[in-house]
Design a protein around this motif. Sequence first.
Motif, PDB file in Angstrom:
ATOM      1  N   ALA A 206      13.918 -26.455  31.152  1.00 38.05           N
ATOM      2  CA  ALA A 206      14.931 -25.940  30.234  1.00 38.05           C
ATOM      3  C   ALA A 206      16.350 -26.155  30.758  1.00 38.05           C
ATOM      4  CB  ALA A 206      14.676 -24.453  29.994  1.00 38.05           C
ATOM      5  N   GLY A 207      17.310 -26.086  29.811  1.00 36.48           N
ATOM      6  CA  GLY A 207      18.723 -26.238  30.130  1.00 36.48           C
ATOM      7  C   GLY A 207      19.506 -24.949  29.997  1.00 36.48           C
ATOM      8  N   LEU A 208      19.448 -24.338  28.804  1.00 44.58           N
ATOM      9  CA  LEU A 208      20.193 -23.094  28.589  1.00 44.58           C
ATOM     10  C   LEU A 208      19.657 -21.947  29.422  1.00 44.58           C
ATOM     11  CD1 LEU A 208      22.738 -22.626  26.810  1.00 44.58           C
ATOM     12  CD2 LEU A 208      21.538 -24.738  26.277  1.00 44.58           C
ATOM     13  N   VAL A 209      18.474 -22.137  30.007  1.00 45.58           N
ATOM     14  CA  VAL A 209      17.958 -21.168  30.964  1.00 45.58           C
ATOM     15  C   VAL A 209      18.951 -20.940  32.099  1.00 45.58           C
ATOM     16  CG1 VAL A 209      16.765 -22.887  32.364  1.00 45.58           C
ATOM     17  CG2 VAL A 209      15.914 -20.546  32.330  1.00 45.58           C
ATOM     18  N   CYS A 210      19.780 -21.938  32.380  1.00 47.45           N
ATOM     19  CA  CYS A 210      20.770 -21.806  33.449  1.00 47.45           C
ATOM     20  C   CYS A 210      21.683 -20.610  33.219  1.00 47.45           C
ATOM     21  CB  CYS A 210      21.612 -23.080  33.561  1.00 47.45           C
ATOM     22  SG  CYS A 210      20.685 -24.538  34.047  1.00 47.45           S
ATOM     23  N   ALA A 211      21.995 -20.338  31.951  1.00 52.49           N
ATOM     24  CA  ALA A 211      22.845 -19.205  31.595  1.00 52.49           C
ATOM     25  C   ALA A 211      22.047 -18.010  31.103  1.00 52.49           C
ATOM     26  CB  ALA A 211      23.845 -19.624  30.520  1.00 52.49           C
ATOM     27  N   PHE A 212      20.885 -18.267  30.519  1.00 50.36           N
ATOM     28  CA  PHE A 212      20.071 -17.212  29.901  1.00 50.36           C
ATOM     29  C   PHE A 212      18.629 -17.282  30.417  1.00 50.36           C
ATOM     30  CE2 PHE A 212      23.540 -18.154  26.977  1.00 50.36           C
ATOM     31  CZ  PHE A 212      24.026 -16.880  26.667  1.00 50.36           C
ATOM     32  N   PRO A 213      18.428 -16.986  31.697  1.00 47.45           N
ATOM     33  CA  PRO A 213      17.076 -17.119  32.243  1.00 47.45           C
ATOM     34  C   PRO A 213      16.066 -16.157  31.657  1.00 47.45           C
ATOM     35  CG  PRO A 213      18.591 -16.172  33.863  1.00 47.45           C
ATOM     36  CD  PRO A 213      19.424 -16.652  32.734  1.00 47.45           C
ATOM     37  N   ALA A 214      16.430 -14.899  31.458  1.00 45.61           N
ATOM     38  CA  ALA A 214      15.462 -13.919  30.974  1.00 45.61           C
ATOM     39  C   ALA A 214      14.995 -14.251  29.563  1.00 45.61           C
ATOM     40  CB  ALA A 214      16.064 -12.515  31.018  1.00 45.61           C
ATOM     41  N   GLU A 215      15.919 -14.654  28.694  1.00 52.81           N
ATOM     42  CA  GLU A 215      15.547 -14.987  27.319  1.00 52.81           C
ATOM     43  C   GLU A 215      14.585 -16.166  27.283  1.00 52.81           C
ATOM     44  OE1 GLU A 215      19.503 -12.834  26.986  1.00 52.81           O
ATOM     45  OE2 GLU A 215      18.568 -14.245  28.373  1.00 52.81           O
ATOM     46  N   THR A 216      14.830 -17.158  28.129  1.00 51.60           N
ATOM     47  CA  THR A 216      13.980 -18.347  28.152  1.00 51.60           C
ATOM     48  C   THR A 216      12.579 -18.017  28.648  1.00 51.60           C
ATOM     49  OG1 THR A 216      15.980 -19.628  28.676  1.00 51.60           O
ATOM     50  CG2 THR A 216      13.878 -20.759  28.901  1.00 51.60           C
ATOM     51  N   VAL A 217      12.499 -17.289  29.758  1.00 51.99           N
ATOM     52  CA  VAL A 217      11.194 -16.931  30.302  1.00 51.99           C
ATOM     53  C   VAL A 217      10.446 -16.002  29.346  1.00 51.99           C
ATOM     54  CG1 VAL A 217       9.958 -15.871  32.233  1.00 51.99           C
ATOM     55  CG2 VAL A 217      11.986 -17.264  32.670  1.00 51.99           C
ATOM     56  N   ALA A 218      11.181 -15.125  28.671  1.00 45.98           N
ATOM     57  CA  ALA A 218      10.546 -14.218  27.717  1.00 45.98           C
ATOM     58  C   ALA A 218       9.856 -14.994  26.599  1.00 45.98           C
ATOM     59  CB  ALA A 218      11.574 -13.255  27.134  1.00 45.98           C
ATOM     60  N   ILE A 219      10.525 -16.018  26.078  1.00 47.46           N
ATOM     61  CA  ILE A 219       9.911 -16.837  25.021  1.00 47.46           C
ATOM     62  C   ILE A 219       8.620 -17.467  25.537  1.00 47.46           C
ATOM     63  CG2 ILE A 219      10.184 -18.961  23.660  1.00 47.46           C
ATOM     64  CD1 ILE A 219      13.198 -18.220  23.453  1.00 47.46           C
ATOM     65  N   TYR A 220       8.674 -18.042  26.727  1.00 42.70           N
ATOM     66  CA  TYR A 220       7.480 -18.678  27.290  1.00 42.70           C
ATOM     67  C   TYR A 220       6.339 -17.669  27.446  1.00 42.70           C
ATOM     68  CZ  TYR A 220       4.262 -20.506  30.757  1.00 42.70           C
ATOM     69  OH  TYR A 220       3.116 -20.880  31.416  1.00 42.70           O
ATOM     70  N   GLU A 221       6.625 -16.540  28.070  1.00 46.18           N
ATOM     71  CA  GLU A 221       5.578 -15.565  28.354  1.00 46.18           C
ATOM     72  C   GLU A 221       5.002 -14.976  27.064  1.00 46.18           C
ATOM     73  OE1 GLU A 221       4.242 -15.285  31.125  1.00 46.18           O
ATOM     74  OE2 GLU A 221       5.704 -15.813  32.668  1.00 46.18           O
ATOM     75  N   LEU A 222       5.858 -14.729  26.077  1.00 50.20           N
ATOM     76  CA  LEU A 222       5.379 -14.182  24.807  1.00 50.20           C
ATOM     77  C   LEU A 222       4.482 -15.181  24.074  1.00 50.20           C
ATOM     78  CD1 LEU A 222       8.672 -12.434  23.677  1.00 50.20           C
ATOM     79  CD2 LEU A 222       6.510 -11.258  24.136  1.00 50.20           C
ATOM     80  N   VAL A 223       4.882 -16.452  24.075  1.00 54.36           N
ATOM     81  CA  VAL A 223       4.049 -17.468  23.430  1.00 54.36           C
ATOM     82  C   VAL A 223       2.693 -17.553  24.115  1.00 54.36           C
ATOM     83  CG1 VAL A 223       3.763 -19.939  23.005  1.00 54.36           C
ATOM     84  CG2 VAL A 223       5.945 -18.848  22.504  1.00 54.36           C
ATOM     85  N   LYS A 224       2.701 -17.587  25.446  1.00 56.59           N
ATOM     86  CA  LYS A 224       1.446 -17.731  26.177  1.00 56.59           C
ATOM     87  C   LYS A 224       0.539 -16.512  25.989  1.00 56.59           C
ATOM     88  CE  LYS A 224       2.020 -21.851  27.681  1.00 56.59           C
ATOM     89  NZ  LYS A 224       1.140 -22.934  27.209  1.00 56.59           N
ATOM     90  N   ALA A 225       1.140 -15.367  25.662  1.00 53.21           N
ATOM     91  CA  ALA A 225       0.349 -14.161  25.403  1.00 53.21           C
ATOM     92  C   ALA A 225      -0.018 -14.029  23.932  1.00 53.21           C
ATOM     93  CB  ALA A 225       1.128 -12.930  25.855  1.00 53.21           C
ATOM     94  N   GLY A 226       0.327 -15.034  23.135  1.00 48.69           N
ATOM     95  CA  GLY A 226      -0.022 -15.015  21.722  1.00 48.69           C
ATOM     96  C   GLY A 226       0.909 -14.178  20.859  1.00 48.69           C
ATOM     97  N   LYS A 227       2.013 -13.746  21.431  1.00 51.53           N
ATOM     98  CA  LYS A 227       2.973 -12.909  20.692  1.00 51.53           C
ATOM     99  C   LYS A 227       4.058 -13.801  20.079  1.00 51.53           C
ATOM    100  CE  LYS A 227       2.089  -8.925  23.695  1.00 51.53           C
ATOM    101  NZ  LYS A 227       1.486  -8.056  22.673  1.00 51.53           N
ATOM    102  N   ILE A 228       3.638 -14.617  19.132  1.00 50.43           N
ATOM    103  CA  ILE A 228       4.521 -15.633  18.564  1.00 50.43           C
ATOM    104  C   ILE A 228       5.668 -15.006  17.772  1.00 50.43           C
ATOM    105  CG2 ILE A 228       4.628 -17.727  17.179  1.00 50.43           C
ATOM    106  CD1 ILE A 228       2.816 -17.913  19.645  1.00 50.43           C
ATOM    107  N   THR A 229       5.386 -13.961  17.016  1.00 51.91           N
ATOM    108  CA  THR A 229       6.428 -13.328  16.204  1.00 51.91           C
ATOM    109  C   THR A 229       7.555 -12.796  17.080  1.00 51.91           C
ATOM    110  OG1 THR A 229       4.816 -12.715  14.517  1.00 51.91           O
ATOM    111  CG2 THR A 229       6.913 -11.547  14.494  1.00 51.91           C
ATOM    112  N   GLU A 230       7.189 -12.136  18.173  1.00 50.66           N
ATOM    113  CA  GLU A 230       8.203 -11.600  19.088  1.00 50.66           C
ATOM    114  C   GLU A 230       9.001 -12.728  19.736  1.00 50.66           C
ATOM    115  OE1 GLU A 230       5.025 -10.707  18.851  1.00 50.66           O
ATOM    116  OE2 GLU A 230       4.683  -8.640  19.515  1.00 50.66           O
TER     117      GLU A 230
END
Length: 307
Positions: A206-230
Amino acid sequence: MINWEGVMPAVTTKFTSEDKLDLAMFEKNIKAQIDAGVHGIILGGTLGEASTLEKEEKEILIKTSLSLVEGKIPVIINIAEQSTKEAIAVAQHAEKVGAQGLMILPPMRYKATDFETVTYFKSIANSTSLPIMIYNNPVDYKIEVTLDMLEDLMECENIQAVKESTRDITNILRVKSRFGDRLKVFTGVDTLGLESLVIGADGWVAGLVCAFPAETVAIYELVKAGKITEALEIYKWFMPLLELDISPQLVQNIKLAEVATGIGTENVRAPRLPLQGAERTRVLDVINKAMECRPALPEYKNLSSVA
């Protein structure tokens, strides 16, 4: 060994106003990445202004990063050289000073044939024991690493992943169908991050993770947990920012975003210069609007990987 999955930021290189490495700000940013839960650090990519870095600077960045991550996540360095000889030298030196993996671009400044490109990758892979991610970005670098080329590269056991930046996310399915877990796939385009993860990408460089790391990781972790809507709620907010990554001035754009979140400066290395005029105003407007409605994140760490 590298566990090729998760969010791996292609971090920016921090400079002082005197054009020296700004290790204090670099440390602040890397710590923010680690705290957010990223899964690896990639140094010296396009965002890292690799073409302007000196050998000694790359070594300092590797050693500093290794000290900061304390063995928790791998430190990977990008290889983007004009000659095979120099690429091998950079790879071997990186291994010597402690880097734990490589991301390799095709030859720079020369539109190599498929055979030349494969030979280049194999020559580097055979010169080092480090695990390797191949960077496939024909849009920016004019050379496509096809499925048949990847098949040829599979004889090198340390070629283990591909950063997929063709802008065609169905290519992720093609790679996964052909190679299974033999070749891990990372999306390399911020504006296709969520979609790519949903259809099976193992990770996100990722690129914008440089400024927004938590938001980027949150998207990844939520997708991998099947929480697509969140995940999608965060992604919708994120999209205007993510579009700052698909620009020739992505470095300046993302560094401006790092200023807004307090984990970077605007300093770039010439010939790059900070944004000016109307474009600067436009980018700042995108960043400021996003900062005004930055979402509260759900608890995304330690989510179950089962939907």
